[in-house]
Write a protein that holds these residues in place. Sequence first.
Motif: not given
Length: 306
Positions: A155-182
């Motif tokens: 529900e939280r990631t869906d809310a972020i995606e809904d907020l950023l949809r139709d904006t110029p902000i590039h955004h990506h839902l990560s399937a392994n966020i801790q690995q990507d952070i490192w």
Amino acid sequence: MKIKTVAIIGAGAIGSYFIAGLTEKLGDDLWIVAEGERKERLEKNGIVINDQKYDLHVKTPEEAKGVDLLIISVKYGALQGTLPMIEKIVDAHTLVISPMNGVDSEKVIGEKIGMEHMLPSFMKIASRRIDNQIVYDPEVTMGLYFGEDNGEPSERTDAIEDLLRDTPIHHHLSANIQQDIWYKYALNISKNLPQAIINCGLGAYTDSEHLAYISTRMRKEVSDVAAALGIDISDTSGTQAKNATFAPDSRFSTLQDLDAKRPTEIDMFSGTLVRMGKELHVDTPFNEFAYHAIKCLEEKNSGKIR
């Protein structure tokens, strides 16, 4: 869950990206949080991003209490001082992201307000300050990465995606966020720090086998510490292990800070890695040297040494 109001602490590179990207969609429901003289200055002057001036809706922490989404985008050295503001803002339902550099900002903030408020995230953006404005290339900026630790949409990631949809902000839902952070942390340490010590452009990593060697060794130390935590970033062939395309004369954030005689984020980069390495019994000699070398450069900039 629907995000109707957004507050930002920190109007630097990351904060500016969200200001430029969300102003049209949110209008008066996008707030910058500040106090005292800084609040007065931001209200009076606004901020200039890519030659466009933005008037800001500035609120105190008390006025911003109960915001739906709080974005923390301060320099790492300012994070501890920001915690009292964050505590005043966060309400029971507030979602918090801290897409700052580093690997521990979520933990630092979560220890104050509860980890249940935190959604892991990070940014990929190359910007610079020219006079009184922030400049970045919107087309090549990779933007915000975010995700739950279990890799599943929520529900939280869906809310972020809904907020950023139709904006110029590039955004990506990560399937392994801790690995990507490192992976991002390894990029920052291996590309930001050697060039800052040598004082050279990004192209030197290709031109100099010696700089490339230092960079490789520093990245290996990040990979070793991550592995001790159960996070595998050994693969250097994937997209997440590589930077976007930059000009050969590009100077990343640590070198930009030294150029401007500002404090760097070396405590968050090698400082944190060395501390974690000691806790995990992982040797980090190249990062230990980089930490002390950049601390010396900061001292030189401040006039403490000549």
